[in-house]
Design a protein around this motif. Structure first.
Motif, PDB file in Angstrom:
ATOM      1  N   THR A 143       0.907  -1.362  -0.022  1.00 46.95           N
ATOM      2  CA  THR A 143       0.011  -0.009  -0.021  1.00 46.95           C
ATOM      3  C   THR A 143       0.939   1.138  -0.210  1.00 46.95           C
ATOM      4  N   GLY A 144       0.267   2.253  -0.407  1.00 35.96           N
ATOM      5  CA  GLY A 144       0.921   3.294  -0.477  1.00 35.96           C
ATOM      6  C   GLY A 144       0.026   4.553  -0.060  1.00 35.96           C
ATOM      7  N   PHE A 145       0.216   5.487   1.180  1.00 35.29           N
ATOM      8  CA  PHE A 145      -0.567   6.389   1.564  1.00 35.29           C
ATOM      9  C   PHE A 145      -0.108   7.738   1.152  1.00 35.29           C
ATOM     10  N   VAL A 146      -0.810   8.487   0.280  1.00 40.08           N
ATOM     11  CA  VAL A 146      -0.219   9.667  -0.130  1.00 40.08           C
ATOM     12  C   VAL A 146      -0.901  10.975   0.507  1.00 40.08           C
ATOM     13  N   LEU A 147      -0.059  11.624   1.205  1.00 40.65           N
ATOM     14  CA  LEU A 147      -0.565  12.803   1.815  1.00 40.65           C
ATOM     15  C   LEU A 147      -0.353  14.185   1.100  1.00 40.65           C
ATOM     16  N   ASN A 148      -1.372  14.747   0.626  1.00 41.44           N
ATOM     17  CA  ASN A 148      -1.522  16.037  -0.156  1.00 41.44           C
ATOM     18  C   ASN A 148      -0.276  16.093  -1.326  1.00 41.44           C
ATOM     19  N   SER A 149       0.079  14.914  -1.880  1.00 38.47           N
ATOM     20  CA  SER A 149       1.009  14.779  -2.883  1.00 38.47           C
ATOM     21  C   SER A 149       2.188  15.153  -2.653  1.00 38.47           C
ATOM     22  N   ASP A 150       2.483  15.321  -1.052  1.00 40.86           N
ATOM     23  CA  ASP A 150       3.850  15.726  -0.811  1.00 40.86           C
ATOM     24  C   ASP A 150       4.747  14.479  -0.403  1.00 40.86           C
ATOM     25  N   THR A 151       4.034  13.409   0.084  1.00 39.85           N
ATOM     26  CA  THR A 151       4.933  12.062   0.471  1.00 39.85           C
ATOM     27  C   THR A 151       3.897  11.056   0.584  1.00 39.85           C
ATOM     28  N   VAL A 152       4.432   9.806   0.621  1.00 33.09           N
ATOM     29  CA  VAL A 152       3.908   8.682   0.489  1.00 33.09           C
ATOM     30  C   VAL A 152       4.289   7.663   1.555  1.00 33.09           C
ATOM     31  N   PHE A 153       3.601   7.336   2.584  1.00 33.66           N
ATOM     32  CA  PHE A 153       3.895   6.247   3.393  1.00 33.66           C
ATOM     33  C   PHE A 153       3.721   4.794   2.838  1.00 33.66           C
ATOM     34  N   VAL A 154       4.789   3.972   2.594  1.00 31.07           N
ATOM     35  CA  VAL A 154       4.573   2.716   1.814  1.00 31.07           C
ATOM     36  C   VAL A 154       4.707   1.707   2.663  1.00 31.07           C
ATOM     37  N   GLU A 155       3.938   0.720   2.678  1.00 26.13           N
ATOM     38  CA  GLU A 155       4.016  -0.443   3.421  1.00 26.13           C
ATOM     39  C   GLU A 155       3.802  -1.811   2.439  1.00 26.13           C
ATOM     40  N   GLY A 156       4.677  -2.678   3.012  1.00 28.05           N
ATOM     41  CA  GLY A 156       4.278  -4.193   2.382  1.00 28.05           C
ATOM     42  C   GLY A 156       4.313  -5.080   3.192  1.00 28.05           C
ATOM     43  N   PHE A 157       4.025  -6.012   2.660  1.00 31.86           N
ATOM     44  CA  PHE A 157       3.913  -7.535   3.445  1.00 31.86           C
ATOM     45  C   PHE A 157       3.930  -8.615   2.462  1.00 31.86           C
ATOM     46  N   SER A 158       4.743  -9.688   2.900  1.00 25.92           N
ATOM     47  CA  SER A 158       4.766 -10.896   2.077  1.00 25.92           C
ATOM     48  C   SER A 158       4.880 -12.062   3.557  1.00 25.92           C
TER      49      SER A 158
END
Length: 170
Positions: free
Chosen positions: A70-85
């Motif tokens: 997943t990637g959570f975008v904050l006002n097109s300024d940054t993205v918090f990325v999370e992954g799982f396997s």
């Protein structure tokens, strides 16, 4: 005003809006993109999925049989990325680190602990990609995690997907 919302990335023959792990957490998809190898990307406006990664991703991985991101975008300024396997577990990182840190300055968490530096983020992302059966570009991953400024952070997220090996449909 930039985009606020989440991207969900998974490999599945089932459309994202029919996968229970996603459906029970959001009202509906804004945009849907198919990528090569059965990967799909869904864009979801709003904050509903922002904090769901640690629970959503394992469920999505179990339901699809493949690693998820997943990637959570904050006002097109940054993205918090999370992954799982299944084999590698959960990992977090951020794109445009300085902007991400600014959004977290009022939080009571250790930013550097929660979001590793570019070298560690690139390594975690490459491990995730290999577990997904992809061929990542490690030096490119390091470069994308090291970007300090951009007009649209979601463009970096899509660059990240390309560098992980989740390329456009051929």
């Amino acid at each position: 005003m930039g985009f606020w919302g989440s991207y969900v990335v998974c490999r599945s023959a089932t459309p994202l809006d029919d996968i229970p792990a996603v459906v029970k957490r959001h009202d509906g998809i804004d945009e849907h993109e198919l990528r090569s190898g059965g990967w799909q990307i869904g864009r979801y406006a709003g904050p509903e999925l922002a904090d769901e990664g640690p629970v959503l991703l394992p469920e999505l991985t179990e339901e699809t049989g493949a690693p998820a991101l997943t990637g959570f975008v904050l006002n097109s300024d940054t993205v918090f990325v999370e992954g799982f396997s299944a084999g590698g577990g959960h990992w977090r990182a951020c794109l445009v680190r300085e902007a991400a840190e600014a959004y977290c300055e009022d939080d009571d968490e250790d930013f550097d602990h929660e979001f590793p530096p570019p070298e560690e983020a690139a390594h975690a992302a490459a491990v995730w990609a290999r577990e997904a059966g992809l061929l990542p570009d490690p030096s490119g991953l390091l470069g994308v995690f090291a970007v300090e400024d951009t007009d649209f952070a979601e463009e970096l997220f899509f660059r990240l997907l390309d560098l992980l090996g989740i390329g456009p449909t051929e």
